[in-house]
Design a protein around this motif. Structure first.
Motif, PDB file in Angstrom:
ATOM      1  N   ILE A  42      11.673  -4.890  12.894  1.00 36.42           N
ATOM      2  CA  ILE A  42      10.406  -4.363  12.386  1.00 36.42           C
ATOM      3  C   ILE A  42      10.189  -4.830  10.942  1.00 36.42           C
ATOM      4  N   PHE A  43       9.216  -5.687  10.742  1.00 35.17           N
ATOM      5  CA  PHE A  43       8.882  -6.106   9.384  1.00 35.17           C
ATOM      6  C   PHE A  43       7.770  -5.204   8.863  1.00 35.17           C
ATOM      7  N   VAL A  44       7.987  -4.636   7.695  1.00 39.45           N
ATOM      8  CA  VAL A  44       6.932  -3.828   7.089  1.00 39.45           C
ATOM      9  C   VAL A  44       6.386  -4.598   5.897  1.00 39.45           C
ATOM     10  N   ASP A  45       5.162  -5.068   6.045  1.00 41.62           N
ATOM     11  CA  ASP A  45       4.558  -5.838   4.964  1.00 41.62           C
ATOM     12  C   ASP A  45       3.884  -4.879   3.982  1.00 41.62           C
ATOM     13  N   ASP A  46       4.437  -4.855   2.784  1.00 40.37           N
ATOM     14  CA  ASP A  46       4.024  -3.878   1.787  1.00 40.37           C
ATOM     15  C   ASP A  46       2.883  -4.422   0.929  1.00 40.37           C
ATOM     16  N   GLY A  47       1.808  -4.843   1.592  1.00 44.60           N
ATOM     17  CA  GLY A  47       0.651  -5.334   0.843  1.00 44.60           C
ATOM     18  C   GLY A  47       0.858  -6.676   0.165  1.00 44.60           C
ATOM     19  N   VAL A  68       5.445  -5.938  13.602  1.00 43.41           N
ATOM     20  CA  VAL A  68       4.954  -5.987  12.219  1.00 43.41           C
ATOM     21  C   VAL A  68       4.071  -4.769  11.938  1.00 43.41           C
ATOM     22  N   ILE A  69       4.340  -4.132  10.817  1.00 41.54           N
ATOM     23  CA  ILE A  69       3.449  -3.082  10.310  1.00 41.54           C
ATOM     24  C   ILE A  69       2.937  -3.607   8.983  1.00 41.54           C
ATOM     25  N   SER A  70       1.620  -3.624   8.797  1.00 45.70           N
ATOM     26  CA  SER A  70       1.173  -4.062   7.476  1.00 45.70           C
ATOM     27  C   SER A  70       0.414  -2.937   6.786  1.00 45.70           C
ATOM     28  N   PHE A  71       0.691  -2.775   5.505  1.00 40.00           N
ATOM     29  CA  PHE A  71       0.065  -1.712   4.711  1.00 40.00           C
ATOM     30  C   PHE A  71      -1.279  -2.176   4.173  1.00 40.00           C
ATOM     31  N   SER A  72      -2.119  -1.210   3.847  1.00 42.41           N
ATOM     32  CA  SER A  72      -3.439  -1.529   3.295  1.00 42.41           C
ATOM     33  C   SER A  72      -3.337  -2.036   1.853  1.00 42.41           C
ATOM     34  N   ARG A  73      -2.234  -1.667   1.178  1.00 44.18           N
ATOM     35  CA  ARG A  73      -1.976  -2.163  -0.174  1.00 44.18           C
ATOM     36  C   ARG A  73      -0.487  -2.004  -0.448  1.00 44.18           C
ATOM     37  N   ASN A  74      -0.053  -2.316  -1.652  1.00 43.12           N
ATOM     38  CA  ASN A  74       1.352  -2.163  -1.998  1.00 43.12           C
ATOM     39  C   ASN A  74       1.686  -0.683  -2.237  1.00 43.12           C
ATOM     40  N   PHE A  75       2.651  -0.182  -1.493  1.00 41.87           N
ATOM     41  CA  PHE A  75       3.059   1.216  -1.660  1.00 41.87           C
ATOM     42  C   PHE A  75       4.491   1.339  -2.161  1.00 41.87           C
ATOM     43  N   GLY A  76       5.186   0.244  -2.295  1.00 39.48           N
ATOM     44  CA  GLY A  76       6.560   0.299  -2.795  1.00 39.48           C
ATOM     45  C   GLY A  76       7.595   0.184  -1.690  1.00 39.48           C
ATOM     46  N   VAL A 297       1.333  18.488  -4.394  1.00 38.40           N
ATOM     47  CA  VAL A 297       0.212  19.362  -4.044  1.00 38.40           C
ATOM     48  C   VAL A 297      -0.967  18.543  -3.513  1.00 38.40           C
ATOM     49  N   LYS A 298      -1.204  17.396  -4.126  1.00 38.54           N
ATOM     50  CA  LYS A 298      -2.307  16.547  -3.666  1.00 38.54           C
ATOM     51  C   LYS A 298      -2.062  16.065  -2.242  1.00 38.54           C
ATOM     52  N   ASP A 299      -0.787  15.902  -1.920  1.00 43.61           N
ATOM     53  CA  ASP A 299      -0.399  15.556  -0.558  1.00 43.61           C
ATOM     54  C   ASP A 299      -1.072  14.290  -0.029  1.00 43.61           C
ATOM     55  N   ARG A 300      -1.116  13.270  -0.856  1.00 48.14           N
ATOM     56  CA  ARG A 300      -1.641  11.986  -0.381  1.00 48.14           C
ATOM     57  C   ARG A 300      -0.607  11.335   0.528  1.00 48.14           C
ATOM     58  N   PRO A 301      -1.034  10.421   1.392  1.00 52.88           N
ATOM     59  CA  PRO A 301      -0.063   9.798   2.298  1.00 52.88           C
ATOM     60  C   PRO A 301       0.951   8.921   1.554  1.00 52.88           C
ATOM     61  N   ILE A 302       2.146   8.805   2.124  1.00 53.38           N
ATOM     62  CA  ILE A 302       3.188   7.969   1.531  1.00 53.38           C
ATOM     63  C   ILE A 302       2.805   6.487   1.675  1.00 53.38           C
ATOM     64  N   TYR A 303       2.136   6.173   2.789  1.00 58.07           N
ATOM     65  CA  TYR A 303       1.661   4.796   3.001  1.00 58.07           C
ATOM     66  C   TYR A 303       0.432   4.835   3.898  1.00 58.07           C
ATOM     67  N   ILE A 304      -0.366   3.793   3.859  1.00 63.07           N
ATOM     68  CA  ILE A 304      -1.518   3.675   4.755  1.00 63.07           C
ATOM     69  C   ILE A 304      -1.372   2.366   5.522  1.00 63.07           C
ATOM     70  N   ILE A 305      -1.440   2.463   6.841  1.00 61.15           N
ATOM     71  CA  ILE A 305      -1.233   1.274   7.672  1.00 61.15           C
ATOM     72  C   ILE A 305      -2.555   0.565   7.939  1.00 61.15           C
ATOM     73  N   ASP A 306      -2.521  -0.751   7.791  1.00 63.27           N
ATOM     74  CA  ASP A 306      -3.690  -1.551   8.104  1.00 63.27           C
ATOM     75  C   ASP A 306      -3.609  -2.018   9.557  1.00 63.27           C
ATOM     76  N   LYS A 307      -2.507  -2.732   9.894  1.00 63.98           N
ATOM     77  CA  LYS A 307      -2.371  -3.251  11.264  1.00 63.98           C
ATOM     78  C   LYS A 307      -0.968  -3.055  11.797  1.00 63.98           C
ATOM     79  N   LYS A 308      -0.862  -2.954  13.118  1.00 65.32           N
ATOM     80  CA  LYS A 308       0.443  -2.925  13.775  1.00 65.32           C
ATOM     81  C   LYS A 308       0.447  -3.983  14.868  1.00 65.32           C
ATOM     82  N   ILE A 309       1.530  -4.719  14.943  1.00 65.71           N
ATOM     83  CA  ILE A 309       1.605  -5.777  15.952  1.00 65.71           C
ATOM     84  C   ILE A 309       2.850  -5.601  16.827  1.00 65.71           C
TER      85      ILE A 309
END
Ligand code: UDP
Ligand code: MG
Length: 312
Positions: A42-47, A68-76, A297-309
């Protein structure tokens, strides 16, 4: 149980690694017959904004086990590992870097450890050729400090972000360790279970350059200490008590010697400067914790996925 039915998930975080990805894929191709279990890579492309993603697309077209999982931007880096763990379907999950610093030859040894019944395999770096003396010493001091400050867990020194966990441990990470500010390899060490470690020799980066600047490392170290220790928060109480004791002593001293006043200008200036700096440092520490609390508290997501293959 039939070993052939088991599957290993290999999670690889990728951020602008076009220089090394083909080498990684080639090295994997050459060693995959040594993997006795089924596998998914599983390759996770971090933006990434270079060619990394298209290299991964090509590879995933040829081989269904390459996902492949690709993120919508760089999340670290950690967010990438977490996403890989979240979507893994194996009985064991290995997290590793794309730059070949984590030798692929370790994979069969890790599987052997799973077969022996271990749930967590920490990969311990024996030498880091590329890191240099200063980075090695600071990382060793860092682990010592974290160990002193954190009451509940003791961390092995030199654990890296190369580790493997069973699907049971992965389930716990998926459900219960969703903090926004976090130290993943610390959590892996603190969940308990049967764990073991394997040594590996960290290699030279296969190409490109490291993404970790000194500034990032400092930020990372502070957030790690905050994740595992509330000792800094209590510093205010301790220094308050200490300065109260000194204050009482000074009070008596002043009463007993006041006839000789008014000298002591230097004492006053020194005390004011010193105590104010202590005060501001402590306010700053509280601020750091508040920031962690705020992001929680803001509880934003840890990552946002753009595409999965190659994933359903
Ligand atoms: N990485 C990532 N996101 C980032 C930075 C790095 O996914 O924001 C990946 C990177 O592609 C590599 C791994 O994390 O596979 C480790 O990064 P790097 O080699 O730059 O760090 P170092 O080995 O120097 O500590
Ligand atoms: Mg690296």
């Amino acid at each position: 149980m039939n070993m052939d039915d088991k599957k290993i998930s290999i999670v690889v975080s990728v951020y602008n690694e076009e220089k090394v990805l083909n080498k990684f894929l080639e090295a994997f191709e050459n060693m995959k017959m040594d993997i006795v279990w089924n596998y998914e890579l599983i390759f996770v492309d971090d933006g990434s904004y270079d060619n990394s993603l298209s290299i991964l697309y090509e590879a995933s077209k040829k081989e269904k086990n390459i996902k492949v999982i690709s993120f919508s931007r760089n999340f670290g880096h950690e967010a990438a590992m977490i996403a890989g763990i979240d979507y893994s379907t194996g009985d064991g999950i290995i997290c590793m870097d794309a730059d070949l610093q984590h030798p692929l030859e370790c994979i069969p040894k890790i599987i052997k450890k799973f077969e022996d019944g271990y749930e967590i395999v920490n990969m311990v770096r024996v030498s880091n050729e590329s890191a240099g003396v200063i980075k090695n010493i600071t990382s060793s001091i860092f682990y010592k400090v974290v160990n002193i400050l954190s009451s509940e867990t003791s961390f092995e020194e030199n654990v890296s972000d190369f580790f493997a966990v069973s699907s049971r441990v992965a389930d716990i990470l998926k459900k219960n360790y969703r903090e926004k500010s976090r130290f993943l390899r610390g959590y892996v060490q603190s969940v308990g279970f049967n764990k073991t470690s394997l040594e590996y020799k960290a290699l030279e980066r296969a190409g490109g350059t490291s993404h970790y600047s000194f500034k990032k490392l400092v930020k990372f170290s502070i957030s790690t200490i905050i994740c595992f220790s509330d000792f800094p928060l209590k510093l205010g109480v301790y220094t308050g008590l200490l300065s109260a004791v000194i204050g009482v002593i000074m009070l008596f001293y002043t009463i007993l010697t006041y006839k000789n006043a008014p000298s002591g200008y230097a004492t006053i200036v020194t005390l004011i400067c010193f105590l104010f700096s202590v005060l501001f440092i402590i306010i700053g520490i509280i601020g750091e914790y508040l920031a962690v609390l705020f992001s929680e508290v803001k509880d934003r997501p840890i990552y946002i996925i753009d595409k999965k293959i190659n994933m359903e």
